[in-house]
Each structure stands twice: as structure tokens, then as C-alpha cells.
Design an enzyme around this catalytic site. Structure first.
Site: not given
Ligand code: PNS
Length: 168
Positions: A41, A90, A128
Site C-alpha cells: 500500500k 470482514r 480505508s
Molecule cells: O491494514 P492492513 O494494511 O491490512 O494491515 C496489514 C499489516 C500492516 C498488519 C501487515 O502488512 C503487517 O503485519 N505488516 C508488518 C510487517 C509484517 O510483519 N508482515 C507479516 C509477515 S508477511
């Protein structure tokens, strides 16, 4: 003390997120809402702005804290003594991605559980990205965004309205 982390992009926090935070705050002693990086994103709001939005909308929840982190969620949870990751679920479309992330996070930190709270029916379709898209086209967002951030959100949308490309 049971501490949970609720991670996400929160770009911006919606009423759907807030509903999950309020429900999680009743299940845990402390809930840390952590703004994190989703590599897929391109956010509209800076990390600081998203944290500020969350602080304003969660001000009524004494056991909820706001933080941000640009590393792995599993590491953040370990460093901050979180036993559980909270996620909102969801429609079915969320399931596969969330299932994969839960497996990865558990592999990286075997002590960590993922707990999924199903979205309230009025927020089942809310995201969002959808709010940003509706905002760019001038829709009424009062049912979707907390009142504390509505004006600032609309201001940013107006300033960005020459660029309607919305990244998920
Ligand atoms: O609101 P979102 O964009 O669905 O949240 C996704 C999020 C930020 C929770 C996810 O991308 C995340 O955990 N990012 C941190 C890096 C990480 O630990 N990734 C998981 C291993 S693939």
C-alpha cells in the site's frame, strides 16, 4: 497482564476499526493499536498523521495505546510482551490473506496467537481504501469515519483531488 496488539495501516482509521478496538479493549488488560507498514500500500497519510488520528478517536479508551513500528509484527509483539494479535475479519475475501499472515506470525513467534473478531454487519463492506475512493468523489462519509477526523480527512482529499489514483 494480557496485552494484545491490533496492527494495521489505518489510512485512515474507520468506524469499522474503532468498533474492533472497542471490543478488543474489553477482552484484554491493554491493547496496543500499532500503525505498521504494508508493503502493498501507498498511504495517503503519514505515519504520524495516522497515529494522531488514532489517538484522537481512542481517547475515551483508557487501556488502549497507540504506537507505530516499521518492522515485523512478530518482533514487535515479542518486544512489547503481546500475547495476541487482534485482526478484524470482514467478508470471505479477508480470510486467505489473514490466514497466511497468522501462520507466518506464529512461525516467527510461536508464543503468539492471532484472534479474529468478525466485523459488525454495518462495517462488513467498509475499508480505508473504499472510504478514500468515496471521499475523492465527494460522498457523505459521516457513517464511515469518526467525527474527530472527518474534517482533516476531507481537507486532505480536497488537496489531493487532482490525483484520483488510489493505491490500495
Ligand atoms: O491494514 P492492513 O494494511 O491490512 O494491515 C496489514 C499489516 C500492516 C498488519 C501487515 O502488512 C503487517 O503485519 N505488516 C508488518 C510487517 C509484517 O510483519 N508482515 C507479516 C509477515 S508477511
Amino acid at each position: 497482564m494480557k496485552i494484545a496488539v491490533y496492527p494495521g495501516s489505518f489510512d485512515p482509521v474507520t468506524n469499522g476499526h474503532l468498533n474492533i478496538i472497542e471490543r478488543a479493549s474489553k477482552l484484554f488488560d491493554r491493547v496496543i493499536v500499532c500503525v505498521m507498514v504494508n508493503c502493498e500500500k501507498k498511504p495517503l497519510f503519514s505515519l504520524e498523521e495516522r497515529e494522531d488520528f488514532l489517538r484522537r478517536v481512542c481517547a475515551h479508551l483508557p487501556n488502549v495505546e497507540i504506537d507505530s513500528f516499521d518492522g515485523l509484527l512478530a518482533e514487535y509483539a515479542k518486544e512489547n510482551h503481546c500475547c495476541t494479535i487482534i485482526k478484524g475479519l470482514r467478508a470471505g475475501s479477508d480470510f486467505e490473506k489473514e490466514f497466511q499472515m497468522a501462520m507466518i506470525n506464529r512461525k516467527l513467534n510461536p508464543a503468539l496467537e492471532s484472534l479474529f473478531l468478525t466485523a459488525e454487519h454495518q462495517y462488513m463492506y467498509l475499508s480505508s481504501s473504499a472510504v478514500k475512493e468515496m471521499g475523492f468523489y465527494g460522498a457523505d462519509l459521516t457513517d464511515f469515519l469518526p467525527p474527530q477526523i472527518l474534517e482533516q480527512f476531507q481537507q486532505r482529499i480536497r488537496n489531493t483531488s487532482d490525483n484520483k489514483e488510489i493505491k490500495k
